[in-house]
Design an enzyme around this catalytic site. Structure first.
Site, short mmCIF file in Angstrom:
data_model
loop_
_atom_site.label_atom_id
_atom_site.label_comp_id
_atom_site.label_asym_id
_atom_site.label_seq_id
_atom_site.Cartn_x
_atom_site.Cartn_y
_atom_site.Cartn_z
N ARG A 1 4.96 9.71 -1.23
CA ARG A 1 4.10 8.74 -2.14
C ARG A 1 2.75 9.44 -2.07
NH1 ARG A 1 4.28 2.75 0.40
NH2 ARG A 1 2.38 2.67 -1.31
N HIS A 2 1.99 9.13 -2.98
CA HIS A 2 0.68 9.74 -3.02
C HIS A 2 0.12 9.30 -1.80
CE1 HIS A 2 -0.63 5.59 -3.91
NE2 HIS A 2 0.27 5.48 -4.55
N ARG B 1 -3.86 9.39 -8.70
CA ARG B 1 -3.74 9.38 -7.30
C ARG B 1 -2.67 10.23 -6.86
NH1 ARG B 1 -2.15 4.27 -9.22
NH2 ARG B 1 -0.29 3.22 -8.85
N HIS C 1 5.32 7.06 -6.64
CA HIS C 1 4.83 5.94 -6.05
C HIS C 1 6.14 4.78 -5.47
CE1 HIS C 1 1.10 6.51 -8.96
NE2 HIS C 1 2.05 7.00 -9.46
N ASN D 1 -4.64 0.61 -2.69
CA ASN D 1 -3.89 0.40 -1.34
C ASN D 1 -4.87 -0.31 -0.51
OD1 ASN D 1 -2.06 3.55 -1.53
ND2 ASN D 1 -1.34 1.34 -2.36
N GLU E 1 4.05 4.51 -11.61
CA GLU E 1 4.52 3.17 -10.96
C GLU E 1 4.81 2.17 -11.73
OE1 GLU E 1 5.78 1.91 -8.66
OE2 GLU E 1 4.21 1.77 -7.24
#
Length: 681
Positions: free
Chosen positions: A494-495, A546, A633, A501, A567
């Site tokens: 994931r980023h 991101r 994502h 977040n 995402e």
């Protein structure tokens, strides 16, 4: 970037004093090579003071624009209408001789390049002999006023912000920093990457021999009474009674539990195809050690991931349960009637089980066996009449090196040789078994078939297709065209943590938090160490900033942006926290909670929608022969991971994919293996 062959670049505007406006010559020079030597830095020197007045010690250094490109821009005063120059290479450590390019001076007159922008050829000494380095040359020249130049510089400085990452092209290569990467304690990694390995979660599966992943036989046991078959009398047109029980009511379960194109095609197939074509049997054909079982497992995984009810029936598994796993090569002789009868019996039983499962709602059965004789294949076609469509999938390999490798793997992994302690004895027995099959082998020439010829060799191979029609068979052919056995890792992550977040909001396109920025540097360090010998690797990101920012510190590898890796689209809920959705949209919140797999956000997507748009990504990952790092994502990586780990669709929304963790998927002839690295808490 300019043309490498244009004699008069379109960006030039005539002589330097045109219009008497005091214009200046803006020159951009670029050198491109995909075989750059890191110890030699390109420079430019020539007839004007800014590039050294022909003094090599004062030559102007070019800067690294990307992994393959060097660039230098400078402005020549208006009183220098003619410019002579050369490229030269200087050692990075500034010690040792410099190397000037071959050929005559390059000449710019009045903003126009005289002659073509020829390739720059250098001949540096290397290990006592001359090497040859070639760089493609790009020249761009503009006549600009001092005012325009100052305005351009101000605009450049004002707009140089991280937010411009969304404006980079779909495929880009990061510039390699000259000063090295940051080495602070929060950015660097220990030399031993194994120290970051963490235990696999409960959702991860251990590596298993491919044949053992096949369907468990329903009725093989010591008291099982097998039917007797006179295989020689069975042909597709004969009236021999079928042995499949017909007392199962077929439920209405023919449409795949998928969305989009797959569901639409399934409906069309139901309306226009014969009833038996709604169910499909892929019957493997081929000599041992040709990759049949590996292909069967891979195809099963792909079709399940797309939402088709698919099972793999391995006849070898039936044989071992019925007759034991210690059969010698004599059991497989074509002139051994007892062995032939026993093998045909277990093949018939496996086919019975597969057809019974189809009558209960199954859609695609993969029938994995040698099926090397026309008589055996005729028996299977007769059994399937009126129930399913059969497509034979024949795997042919003529590369002795690959066959030898597969034989060794068979002795090491197959349950047939689990009790054989002498590797050489096992190898001799298996090669004798292979020779027995080879004596009676009959290539497929009947019915619908796909032939995969030398597809594992890495040299392209060949696929032959006969009498294949329909949406799903077409998808299967396309998938098989793009698969191979080359071992390579695929890294999923994931980023770095984003500001959304931190705020607990879904969707959006926010930048990284401070922790996320630290992870991006740690990830770059990890990729450099893990893939240091894999210079053909690539970095894939979504189009959301991101992921792009997370990939920015990684240098030296091509970066590909995929919109398919974005995402899951949260629709009208984009940017909301789950508590807000629960409070303001309680029905939507409950619907999602009840069925996360099929729930579609209003004006957004479901997990099934995500799977459908990820199919091109899966095909390309299968096609790649070099490592790939996928930065994406949570929902997307859950779907990708489920494909490689062969997880049921219903489990996808609940797969654990934490932040700041790398999932390494190792692809190869032994199947799929997994390792996880946690770089940060």
């Amino acid at each position: 970037m300019g043309s490498s062959s244009s004699k008069h670049p379109t960006s030039s505007h005539g002589s330097l004093d045109e219009g008497g406006n005091g214009g200046q010559l803006y020159v951009s020079l670029k050198l491109e090579s995909f075989n750059i030597r890191g110890d030699l830095i390109p420079h430019v020197f020539g007839s004007v003071p800014i590039i050294g007045s022909w003094d090599p010690s004062r030559a102007l250094r070019m800067e690294r624009e990307s992994a393959s490109m060097w660039e230098l821009s400078f402005v020549v005063p208006p009183n220098h209408e003619t410019l002579h120059f050369h490229f030269l290479l200087k050692p990075k450590d500034r010690e040792g001789p410099y190397v000037v390019e071959d050929g005559a001076d390059r000449l710019l007159i009045g903003g126009n390049l005289e002659g073509d922008a020829r390739t720059a050829v250098f001949r540096p000494p290397e290990d006592g002999h001359e090497a040859t380095l070639e760089y493609k040359v790009f020249v761009k020249v503009d006549n600009v006023s001092p005012f325009d130049l100052a305005a351009s510089w101000r605009a450049y400085k004002e707009n140089l912000r991280p937010s411009t990452v969304r404006g980079i092209p779909d495929i880009s290569i990061n510039a390699a920093p000259e000063g090295g990467q940051e080495s602070g304690s929060t950015m660097s990694l220990e030399l031993d990457l194994e120290s970051y390995v963490v235990p696999l979660p409960s959702c991860a599966g251990a590596a298993v021999y491919a044949a053992n992943l096949a369907e468990t036989p329903r009725s093989v046991g010591y008291n099982w009474e097998s039917p007797k078959y006179d295989v020689s009398s069975i042909s597709p047109s004969s009236s021999t009674t079928r042995v499949v029980a017909a007392n199962h009511a077929a439920p209405n379960k023919a449409i795949p539990a998928a969305a989009g194109a797959v569901a639409a095609a399934a409906v069309a197939d139901q309306m226009h195809e014969p009833k038996e074509d709604r169910r499909l049997a892929i019957v493997l054909v081929g000599l041992p050690a040709r990759g049949k079982t590996f292909t069967a497992a891979k195809l099963t995984r792909y079709l399940r991931w797309l939402g088709n009810e698919t099972k793999n029936f391995n006849v070898g598994k039936y044989r071992r349960l019925r007759h034991g796993s210690n059969q010698t090569a004599d059991f497989f002789r074509g002139d051994n009637p007892e062995g032939m009868e026993a093998r045909n019996e277990v093949a018939a039983l496996a086919m019975e089980d597969m057809l019974s499962w189809m009558q209960e709602g199954g859609q695609v059965g993969i029938f994995d066996a040698t099926n090397s004789s026309r008589q055996r294949r005729n028996m299977l076609m007769k059994m399937a009449e009126g129930i399913c469509k059969i497509i034979f999938l024949e795997t042919i390999c003529n590369d002795e090196r690959i066959i030898e490798r597969n034989v060794r793997l068979k002795i090491q992994k197959s349950p047939d040789y689990a009790e054989e302690t002498d590797f050489e004895a096992g190898q001799r027995d298996f090669k004798e078994r292979l020779a027995n099959y080879d004596k009676v082998y009959e290539p497929v020439e009947e019915g619908s078939y796909i032939k995969m010829i030398d597809m594992a060799s890495g040299n392209g191979g060949q696929i032959q297709v006969n009498n294949i029609s329909g949406y799903l068979p077409g998808r299967i052919v396309f998938f098989l065209v793009n698969t191979h056995l080359t071992p390579r890792p695929i890294l999923l992550t994931r980023h770095g943590e984003s500001q959304d977040n931190v705020r607990g909001r879904i969707g959006g396109d926010s930048v990284l938090s401070d922790l996320g920025n630290i992870y991006s540097k740690k990830l770059a360090n990890f990729v450099e160490k893990r893939l240091k010998s894999e210079r053909t690797a690539s970095i894939w990101t979504s189009t959301l900033q991101r992921t792009i920012i997370t990939a920015t510190p990684i240098v030296g590898f091509p970066k590909v942006q995929w919109r398919a890796l974005d995402e899951i689209n949260a629709g009208v809920c984009d940017g909301m926290a789950y508590e807000e959705i629960k409070r303001n949209m309680p029905e939507e919140y409950q619907s999602r909670k009840n069925d996360k797999l099929r729930y579609r956000y209003p004006r957004g997507e479901s997990y099934l929608d995500v799977i459908q748009r990820l199919e091109p990504v899966i095909i390309e990952l299968e096609r790649q022969r070099a490592p790939v790092v996928v930065i994406s994502h949570q929902a997307v990586l859950r779907a990708l991971y489920a494909y490689f780990a062969d997880k049921p669709l219903k489990e996808i929304p609940h797969i654990e994919v934490p932040l700041h963790t790398i999932i390494e998927i190792q692809m190869g002839v032994t199947g799929v293996q997994e390792k996880r690295y946690k770089l940060m808490d």
